[in-house]
Design an enzyme around this catalytic site. Sequence first.
Site, PDB file in Angstrom:
ATOM      1  N   LEU A  97      40.908  65.654  13.367  1.00  0.00           N
ATOM      2  CA  LEU A  97      40.035  64.482  13.347  1.00  0.00           C
ATOM      3  C   LEU A  97      38.942  64.610  12.296  1.00  0.00           C
ATOM      4  CD1 LEU A  97      37.242  65.385  14.989  1.00  0.00           C
ATOM      5  CD2 LEU A  97      38.687  64.937  16.951  1.00  0.00           C
ATOM      6  N   ALA A 133      36.804  59.671  -6.494  1.00  0.00           N
ATOM      7  CA  ALA A 133      36.028  60.643  -7.276  1.00  0.00           C
ATOM      8  C   ALA A 133      34.571  60.598  -6.832  1.00  0.00           C
ATOM      9  CB  ALA A 133      36.148  60.320  -8.753  1.00  0.00           C
ATOM     10  N   LYS A 165      46.816  73.885   9.627  1.00  0.00           N
ATOM     11  CA  LYS A 165      45.433  73.402   9.609  1.00  0.00           C
ATOM     12  C   LYS A 165      44.737  73.756   8.278  1.00  0.00           C
ATOM     13  CE  LYS A 165      41.363  72.091  10.719  1.00  0.00           C
ATOM     14  NZ  LYS A 165      40.932  70.767  11.051  1.00  0.00           N
ATOM     15  N   CYS A 214      33.846  71.577   7.168  1.00  0.00           N
ATOM     16  CA  CYS A 214      35.255  72.006   7.173  1.00  0.00           C
ATOM     17  C   CYS A 214      35.803  72.373   5.802  1.00  0.00           C
ATOM     18  CB  CYS A 214      36.109  70.908   7.794  1.00  0.00           C
ATOM     19  SG  CYS A 214      35.527  70.440   9.425  1.00  0.00           S
ATOM     20  N   LYS A 228      34.322  75.510   3.911  1.00  0.00           N
ATOM     21  CA  LYS A 228      34.590  76.758   4.651  1.00  0.00           C
ATOM     22  C   LYS A 228      36.082  77.067   4.701  1.00  0.00           C
ATOM     23  CE  LYS A 228      34.600  75.850   9.455  1.00  0.00           C
ATOM     24  NZ  LYS A 228      35.861  76.172  10.061  1.00  0.00           N
ATOM     25  N   LYS A 236      21.615  69.889  25.540  1.00  0.00           N
ATOM     26  CA  LYS A 236      22.777  69.047  25.260  1.00  0.00           C
ATOM     27  C   LYS A 236      23.446  68.616  26.560  1.00  0.00           C
ATOM     28  CE  LYS A 236      25.237  69.971  20.939  1.00  0.00           C
ATOM     29  NZ  LYS A 236      26.387  70.670  20.345  1.00  0.00           N
ATOM     30  N   THR A 272      39.193  76.031  14.409  1.00  0.00           N
ATOM     31  CA  THR A 272      39.957  76.508  13.248  1.00  0.00           C
ATOM     32  C   THR A 272      39.758  78.020  13.132  1.00  0.00           C
ATOM     33  OG1 THR A 272      39.604  74.379  12.190  1.00  0.00           O
ATOM     34  CG2 THR A 272      40.279  76.199  10.753  1.00  0.00           C
TER      35      THR A 272
HETATM   36  C1  UGA Z   1      38.058  67.007   7.348  1.00  0.00           C
HETATM   37  C2  UGA Z   1      39.519  66.551   7.402  1.00  0.00           C
HETATM   38  O1  UGA Z   1      39.656  65.306   6.730  1.00  0.00           O
HETATM   39  C3  UGA Z   1      40.000  66.412   8.853  1.00  0.00           C
HETATM   40  O2  UGA Z   1      41.380  66.072   8.865  1.00  0.00           O
HETATM   41  C4  UGA Z   1      39.790  67.747   9.577  1.00  0.00           C
HETATM   42  O3  UGA Z   1      40.149  67.664  10.927  1.00  0.00           O
HETATM   43  C5  UGA Z   1      38.320  68.138   9.489  1.00  0.00           C
HETATM   44  O4  UGA Z   1      37.931  68.225   8.095  1.00  0.00           O
HETATM   45  C6  UGA Z   1      38.156  69.475  10.164  1.00  0.00           C
HETATM   46  O5  UGA Z   1      38.743  70.460   9.681  1.00  0.00           O
HETATM   47  O6  UGA Z   1      37.575  69.540  11.250  1.00  0.00           O
HETATM   48  P1  UGA Z   1      35.677  65.817   7.688  1.00  0.00           P
HETATM   49  O7  UGA Z   1      35.106  67.133   7.287  1.00  0.00           O
HETATM   50  O8  UGA Z   1      35.158  65.125   8.892  1.00  0.00           O
HETATM   51  O9  UGA Z   1      37.283  65.977   7.942  1.00  0.00           O
HETATM   52  O10 UGA Z   1      35.467  64.816   6.462  1.00  0.00           O
HETATM   53  P2  UGA Z   1      36.361  64.099   5.360  1.00  0.00           P
HETATM   54  O11 UGA Z   1      36.415  62.663   5.634  1.00  0.00           O
HETATM   55  O12 UGA Z   1      37.644  64.796   5.165  1.00  0.00           O
HETATM   56  O13 UGA Z   1      35.452  64.313   4.069  1.00  0.00           O
HETATM   57  C7  UGA Z   1      35.098  65.601   3.596  1.00  0.00           C
HETATM   58  C8  UGA Z   1      34.347  65.515   2.292  1.00  0.00           C
HETATM   59  O14 UGA Z   1      35.209  65.074   1.246  1.00  0.00           O
HETATM   60  C9  UGA Z   1      33.158  64.544   2.297  1.00  0.00           C
HETATM   61  O15 UGA Z   1      32.074  65.161   1.654  1.00  0.00           O
HETATM   62  C10 UGA Z   1      33.642  63.351   1.501  1.00  0.00           C
HETATM   63  O16 UGA Z   1      32.608  62.667   0.838  1.00  0.00           O
HETATM   64  C11 UGA Z   1      34.589  64.038   0.508  1.00  0.00           C
HETATM   65  N1  UGA Z   1      35.633  63.130  -0.021  1.00  0.00           N
HETATM   66  C12 UGA Z   1      36.580  62.631   0.805  1.00  0.00           C
HETATM   67  C13 UGA Z   1      35.654  62.824  -1.385  1.00  0.00           C
HETATM   68  O17 UGA Z   1      34.797  63.299  -2.174  1.00  0.00           O
HETATM   69  N2  UGA Z   1      36.640  62.015  -1.860  1.00  0.00           N
HETATM   70  C14 UGA Z   1      37.602  61.498  -1.055  1.00  0.00           C
HETATM   71  O18 UGA Z   1      38.480  60.757  -1.566  1.00  0.00           O
HETATM   72  C15 UGA Z   1      37.567  61.806   0.308  1.00  0.00           C
END
Ligand code: UGA
Length: 453
Positions: A152, A251, A203, A259, A262, A36, A122
């Site tokens: 993020l 939905a 968080k 994230c 877990k 990396k 986290t």
């Molecule tokens: C999530 C949080 O949104 C961030 O704020 C946080 O920093 C991050 O975890 C972390 O703890 O590091 P992330 O895991 O990148 O971010 O992804 P998301 O965009 O939140 O989506 C997570 C899951 O939820 C995905 O599988 C997505 O498809 C699902 N989702 C999201 C839904 O099923 N419906 C929604 O309306 C939104």
Amino acid sequence: MDKIGVIGCGYVGLVTGVCLAELGNQVLCSEVDGEKVEKLSLGVSPIYEPDLQPLLAKNLSLRKVEFTTDFNRVIREASILFVAVGTPTTTIGTTDLSQVNGAVDRILSMATGEKIVVMKSTVPVGTGSKLSRLFSRKRSANISYLSNPEFLREGQAVRDFMTPDRIVIGGDVPELIERIASFFEPLKAPCIRTTSTNAELIKYASNAFLATKISFINEIANLCEEVGADVSVVAEGMGLDPRINNHFMRAGIGYGGSCFPKDVKALKQLAGHNGYHFELLSAVIEVNEMQKMRPIQKLRRHLGRLYGRRIGVLGLTFKPNTDDVRDSVGVDLAKLLLFEGAHVTAFDPLGLEQARKVLTGVDLIEDPYLVAEGAEALVIATEDPLYAGLDWERIRGLMAKPLVVDGRNTLDPADLPDGFILEQVGRRVKRIISECGEVGVAQVGLGTTRRVS
Ligand code: UGA
């Protein structure tokens, strides 16, 4: 000027390092994976993250950011150490802190002079208090500890870093909090200055709340299928109330990623260890697990036993715009289908390389049309707009049966050619008849069977 050290070049560490360099700081990042570091030092991002590559190349050429496997050098040269290592879940559901502990041990043994350790990873609530005590016992160096959780999202991490909703900094010493806050000053975001315990809980509670919203709307979607409502309209109507809002109200077939799954489990465990049973989170987790099963139930309803059936999966990452397949619903789905005895083929625009590492027995194909060829059903597992843009006329000609289970409501039924049977989330199943638009068939929820209209 303080030199910033970043420990760990995963999604959070790499974005933090590169963006802090972009804000004008001198940054030295360490990473144990030599391959990396080699790539990064050539200006090549080892992960797919929109906007990251040009920012990395630019700041590398300006010598604002540097990468090394030499962790000791980072401890020696940097006065501020952002820790951004992984905190995965152990097999018994606790948080695996081995990488954090490894970094802490090294800092404790190597640090001299004044150092500020800033925790981006986290970590369980209470970690900050413990580590502050541990660092304060070291006599040969003055090591302080602050918590600075990251919010993020993958797939838009650079944008989220540069335009955050809030910055949270937790610690005991106001002057140190201000010192770290000054790095984020150019971002003009509200900044919560608080204790490390509050910061840690902000968080977990944020992620758990968002996951709760998703499980809630998913249950509403399941109810919509039973009563003949449309979850998108229901969510839109609810979301116009600013107390509810329309974010995280899509939905689908469950949340995934490194994230939410877990962190929700970790918060439930943390509550349990502190004598509190967090009932709501048990339901959030259970609903998510059941939601992942719904495509299988829908396939069975149309095809009967899935043994020997050829099923195509579109989408293996945990969401679009990333190559990350950790805790991905698409990967789980492919495994469930294999378990049912189906012949599974799968496509993903960015995640095939990562998927190869975690999926055996699935034909991973770089062409969605080849996934459709001979398939008795296609399941869409991520909300990638790419799928709506496919030539569905061609796909219908390639498929053995024109059945699509759209797990993310990415397709507009009006764009599908005649003959398709479309299973969506939170809407009744539709058979597409082109001359007269879409027509509802088999008014069935997964629990009951109703009259065909
Ligand atoms: C999530 C949080 O949104 C961030 O704020 C946080 O920093 C991050 O975890 C972390 O703890 O590091 P992330 O895991 O990148 O971010 O992804 P998301 O965009 O939140 O989506 C997570 C899951 O939820 C995905 O599988 C997505 O498809 C699902 N989702 C999201 C839904 O099923 N419906 C929604 O309306 C939104």
